[in-house]
Design a protein around this motif. Sequence first.
Motif, PDB file in Angstrom:
ATOM      1  N   ARG A   2      50.530  63.879  60.999  1.00 21.61           N
ATOM      2  CA  ARG A   2      50.695  65.326  60.947  1.00 21.61           C
ATOM      3  C   ARG A   2      49.413  65.988  60.488  1.00 21.61           C
ATOM      4  NH1 ARG A   2      51.294  67.378  55.978  1.00 21.61           N
ATOM      5  NH2 ARG A   2      51.780  65.993  54.253  1.00 21.61           N
ATOM      6  N   ARG A   3      49.217  67.207  60.897  1.00 23.45           N
ATOM      7  CA  ARG A   3      48.016  67.968  60.503  1.00 23.45           C
ATOM      8  C   ARG A   3      48.255  68.583  59.132  1.00 23.45           C
ATOM      9  NH1 ARG A   3      43.990  70.598  64.119  1.00 23.45           N
ATOM     10  NH2 ARG A   3      42.746  71.884  62.748  1.00 23.45           N
ATOM     11  N   ARG A   4      47.327  68.361  58.238  1.00 26.14           N
ATOM     12  CA  ARG A   4      47.482  68.892  56.894  1.00 26.14           C
ATOM     13  C   ARG A   4      46.852  70.265  56.799  1.00 26.14           C
ATOM     14  NH1 ARG A   4      45.759  63.605  56.167  1.00 26.14           N
ATOM     15  NH2 ARG A   4      47.341  62.267  55.313  1.00 26.14           N
ATOM     16  N   GLY A   5      47.382  71.091  55.906  1.00 27.11           N
ATOM     17  CA  GLY A   5      46.726  72.358  55.607  1.00 27.11           C
ATOM     18  C   GLY A   5      45.400  72.070  54.918  1.00 27.11           C
ATOM     19  N   VAL A   6      44.421  72.897  55.165  1.00 26.03           N
ATOM     20  CA  VAL A   6      43.116  72.659  54.581  1.00 26.03           C
ATOM     21  C   VAL A   6      42.650  73.879  53.813  1.00 26.03           C
ATOM     22  CG1 VAL A   6      42.393  70.979  56.314  1.00 26.03           C
ATOM     23  CG2 VAL A   6      41.981  73.401  56.706  1.00 26.03           C
ATOM     24  N   GLY A   7      41.828  73.650  52.810  1.00 24.11           N
ATOM     25  CA  GLY A   7      41.224  74.719  52.038  1.00 24.11           C
ATOM     26  C   GLY A   7      39.772  74.379  51.796  1.00 24.11           C
ATOM     27  N   VAL A   8      38.982  75.317  51.424  1.00 24.29           N
ATOM     28  CA  VAL A   8      37.558  75.077  51.230  1.00 24.29           C
ATOM     29  C   VAL A   8      37.287  74.861  49.752  1.00 24.29           C
ATOM     30  CG1 VAL A   8      35.263  76.081  51.449  1.00 24.29           C
ATOM     31  CG2 VAL A   8      36.956  76.426  53.247  1.00 24.29           C
ATOM     32  N   TRP A   9      36.562  73.805  49.468  1.00 23.35           N
ATOM     33  CA  TRP A   9      36.185  73.488  48.094  1.00 23.35           C
ATOM     34  C   TRP A   9      34.699  73.257  48.108  1.00 23.35           C
ATOM     35  CZ3 TRP A   9      35.566  68.592  45.146  1.00 23.35           C
ATOM     36  CH2 TRP A   9      35.715  68.782  43.784  1.00 23.35           C
ATOM     37  N   GLY A  10      33.920  74.209  47.589  1.00 22.57           N
ATOM     38  CA  GLY A  10      32.482  74.214  47.818  1.00 22.57           C
ATOM     39  C   GLY A  10      31.657  73.382  46.862  1.00 22.57           C
ATOM     40  N   THR A  11      32.243  72.735  45.866  1.00 25.10           N
ATOM     41  CA  THR A  11      31.443  71.995  44.911  1.00 25.10           C
ATOM     42  C   THR A  11      31.032  70.656  45.482  1.00 25.10           C
ATOM     43  OG1 THR A  11      32.687  73.036  43.144  1.00 25.10           O
ATOM     44  CG2 THR A  11      31.405  71.088  42.577  1.00 25.10           C
ATOM     45  N   ALA A  12      29.781  70.309  45.381  1.00 29.73           N
ATOM     46  CA  ALA A  12      29.256  69.114  46.050  1.00 29.73           C
ATOM     47  C   ALA A  12      29.564  67.822  45.307  1.00 29.73           C
ATOM     48  CB  ALA A  12      27.746  69.245  46.226  1.00 29.73           C
ATOM     49  N   LEU A  69      38.728  64.991  62.540  1.00 34.31           N
ATOM     50  CA  LEU A  69      38.995  65.772  61.328  1.00 34.31           C
ATOM     51  C   LEU A  69      39.134  64.805  60.147  1.00 34.31           C
ATOM     52  CD1 LEU A  69      41.588  68.293  62.789  1.00 34.31           C
ATOM     53  CD2 LEU A  69      39.167  68.696  62.299  1.00 34.31           C
ATOM     54  N   PRO A  70      38.337  64.994  59.098  1.00 40.47           N
ATOM     55  CA  PRO A  70      38.339  64.014  58.011  1.00 40.47           C
ATOM     56  C   PRO A  70      39.677  63.870  57.296  1.00 40.47           C
ATOM     57  CG  PRO A  70      37.030  65.950  57.433  1.00 40.47           C
ATOM     58  CD  PRO A  70      37.368  66.070  58.883  1.00 40.47           C
ATOM     59  N   CYS A  71      40.475  64.933  57.261  1.00 43.84           N
ATOM     60  CA  CYS A  71      41.788  64.833  56.599  1.00 43.84           C
ATOM     61  C   CYS A  71      42.838  64.192  57.501  1.00 43.84           C
ATOM     62  CB  CYS A  71      42.253  66.213  56.144  1.00 43.84           C
ATOM     63  SG  CYS A  71      41.286  66.899  54.772  1.00 43.84           S
ATOM     64  N   GLU A  72      42.455  63.835  58.726  1.00 39.44           N
ATOM     65  CA  GLU A  72      43.398  63.183  59.632  1.00 39.44           C
ATOM     66  C   GLU A  72      42.959  61.781  60.016  1.00 39.44           C
ATOM     67  OE1 GLU A  72      44.251  65.776  62.913  1.00 39.44           O
ATOM     68  OE2 GLU A  72      45.150  67.302  61.619  1.00 39.44           O
ATOM     69  N   PHE A  91      40.005  69.983  52.381  1.00 39.26           N
ATOM     70  CA  PHE A  91      38.952  69.945  53.383  1.00 39.26           C
ATOM     71  C   PHE A  91      37.763  70.785  52.929  1.00 39.26           C
ATOM     72  CE2 PHE A  91      37.062  69.574  57.443  1.00 39.26           C
ATOM     73  CZ  PHE A  91      36.624  70.812  57.866  1.00 39.26           C
ATOM     74  N   ASP A  92      36.546  70.288  53.199  1.00 42.05           N
ATOM     75  CA  ASP A  92      35.326  71.009  52.836  1.00 42.05           C
ATOM     76  C   ASP A  92      34.349  70.937  53.999  1.00 42.05           C
ATOM     77  OD1 ASP A  92      33.100  72.150  51.692  1.00 42.05           O
ATOM     78  OD2 ASP A  92      32.949  70.734  50.022  1.00 42.05           O
ATOM     79  N   ASP A  93      33.939  72.107  54.512  1.00 41.34           N
ATOM     80  CA  ASP A  93      32.916  72.135  55.556  1.00 41.34           C
ATOM     81  C   ASP A  93      31.823  73.142  55.199  1.00 41.34           C
ATOM     82  OD1 ASP A  93      34.263  74.495  55.955  1.00 41.34           O
ATOM     83  OD2 ASP A  93      34.466  74.281  58.119  1.00 41.34           O
ATOM     84  N   VAL A  94      31.539  73.269  53.901  1.00 46.32           N
ATOM     85  CA  VAL A  94      30.511  74.191  53.433  1.00 46.32           C
ATOM     86  C   VAL A  94      29.177  73.456  53.380  1.00 46.32           C
ATOM     87  CG1 VAL A  94      29.710  75.581  51.495  1.00 46.32           C
ATOM     88  CG2 VAL A  94      32.139  75.567  52.110  1.00 46.32           C
ATOM     89  N   GLY A  95      28.131  74.066  53.910  1.00 44.04           N
ATOM     90  CA  GLY A  95      26.804  73.458  53.875  1.00 44.04           C
ATOM     91  C   GLY A  95      26.763  72.170  54.663  1.00 44.04           C
ATOM     92  N   LEU A  96      26.318  71.088  54.021  1.00 40.38           N
ATOM     93  CA  LEU A  96      26.228  69.791  54.685  1.00 40.38           C
ATOM     94  C   LEU A  96      27.527  69.004  54.616  1.00 40.38           C
ATOM     95  CD1 LEU A  96      22.696  68.682  53.434  1.00 40.38           C
ATOM     96  CD2 LEU A  96      23.303  69.605  55.678  1.00 40.38           C
ATOM     97  N   SER A  97      28.528  69.553  53.959  1.00 41.35           N
ATOM     98  CA  SER A  97      29.794  68.833  53.818  1.00 41.35           C
ATOM     99  C   SER A  97      30.628  68.913  55.086  1.00 41.35           C
ATOM    100  CB  SER A  97      30.621  69.430  52.674  1.00 41.35           C
ATOM    101  OG  SER A  97      29.983  69.236  51.451  1.00 41.35           O
ATOM    102  N   TYR A  98      31.264  67.821  55.412  1.00 41.22           N
ATOM    103  CA  TYR A  98      32.350  67.814  56.394  1.00 41.22           C
ATOM    104  C   TYR A  98      33.230  66.660  55.964  1.00 41.22           C
ATOM    105  CZ  TYR A  98      34.956  68.443  60.654  1.00 41.22           C
ATOM    106  OH  TYR A  98      35.970  68.699  61.551  1.00 41.22           O
ATOM    107  N   ASP A  99      34.097  66.952  55.002  1.00 36.01           N
ATOM    108  CA  ASP A  99      34.816  65.867  54.366  1.00 36.01           C
ATOM    109  C   ASP A  99      36.189  66.284  53.873  1.00 36.01           C
ATOM    110  OD1 ASP A  99      34.176  67.207  51.833  1.00 36.01           O
ATOM    111  OD2 ASP A  99      32.219  66.268  51.990  1.00 36.01           O
ATOM    112  N   CYS A 100      36.921  65.287  53.427  1.00 32.55           N
ATOM    113  CA  CYS A 100      38.256  65.500  52.860  1.00 32.55           C
ATOM    114  C   CYS A 100      38.308  64.778  51.523  1.00 32.55           C
ATOM    115  CB  CYS A 100      39.324  64.941  53.806  1.00 32.55           C
ATOM    116  SG  CYS A 100      41.003  65.441  53.339  1.00 32.55           S
ATOM    117  N   ARG A 101      38.825  65.480  50.500  1.00 33.30           N
ATOM    118  CA  ARG A 101      38.934  64.911  49.159  1.00 33.30           C
ATOM    119  C   ARG A 101      40.399  64.703  48.793  1.00 33.30           C
ATOM    120  NH1 ARG A 101      34.704  68.526  48.683  1.00 33.30           N
ATOM    121  NH2 ARG A 101      32.727  67.535  48.148  1.00 33.30           N
ATOM    122  N   TYR A 102      40.631  63.608  48.097  1.00 33.97           N
ATOM    123  CA  TYR A 102      41.973  63.266  47.614  1.00 33.97           C
ATOM    124  C   TYR A 102      41.902  62.931  46.136  1.00 33.97           C
ATOM    125  CZ  TYR A 102      42.955  62.447  52.602  1.00 33.97           C
ATOM    126  OH  TYR A 102      43.079  62.573  53.965  1.00 33.97           O
TER     127      TYR A 102
END
Length: 199
Positions: A2-12, A69-72, A91-102
């Motif tokens: 399933r596709r998860r909801g994503v939010g932006v988290w800008g801290t590197a 998609l990193p969260c999938e 989910f984070d796609d700010v700057g050089l990030s394209y990742d998913c954190r757990y």
Amino acid sequence: MRRRGVGVWGTALGMVVLLSACASAEQGTAVAVGPTVGSSLPGSADPSVGGGPGEQPGVDVAAELSEMLPCEILSDEEITALGFDPESATFDDVGLSYDCRYRFPGGARPVLTIHLNWMRGVDQLNLTNYTVEEISVGPLRALRVIDKPAAQHCQISMDLSEQAHVSAVVDYAETLEEACALAEDTAAAVEPVLPRSPS
């Protein structure tokens, strides 16, 4: 999946992968090749044999990775089996990030990050001030990257092509050993679904 909801988290979070924008002639400390990290694929290829590390002729690995998609990448069940809470996916796609954190259940530490990068290979990472060990994850060449001096941070970066890699990063673990065990388990779970052409 399933596709998860994503939010932006800008801290590197000080990830090595975010340092790759800067080139450096100094590339950390190379150490001997370590053991192969497990994989669900049968066998383990010697990364020194044959052509590119996981790249097959006719496959645009970077283009395929950019569509993922990193969260999938992993299912809820796989994330749970690794000890993390699938509902904590950020989910984070700010700057050089394209990742998913757990996070662990209840928001506890450590933090797992699955990072996709289709613009730089592992040999283009800035690894100054890190200790680097060449390993393999299934058939893929990979780097185990730890802070120098060692801390509770461990990164496994899998080499997909000259311009693409995927990293499993664990921060804020109780020990370096725990961080690397979790990062290696995640890399082994992620490796079979990464872009490659049929053999």
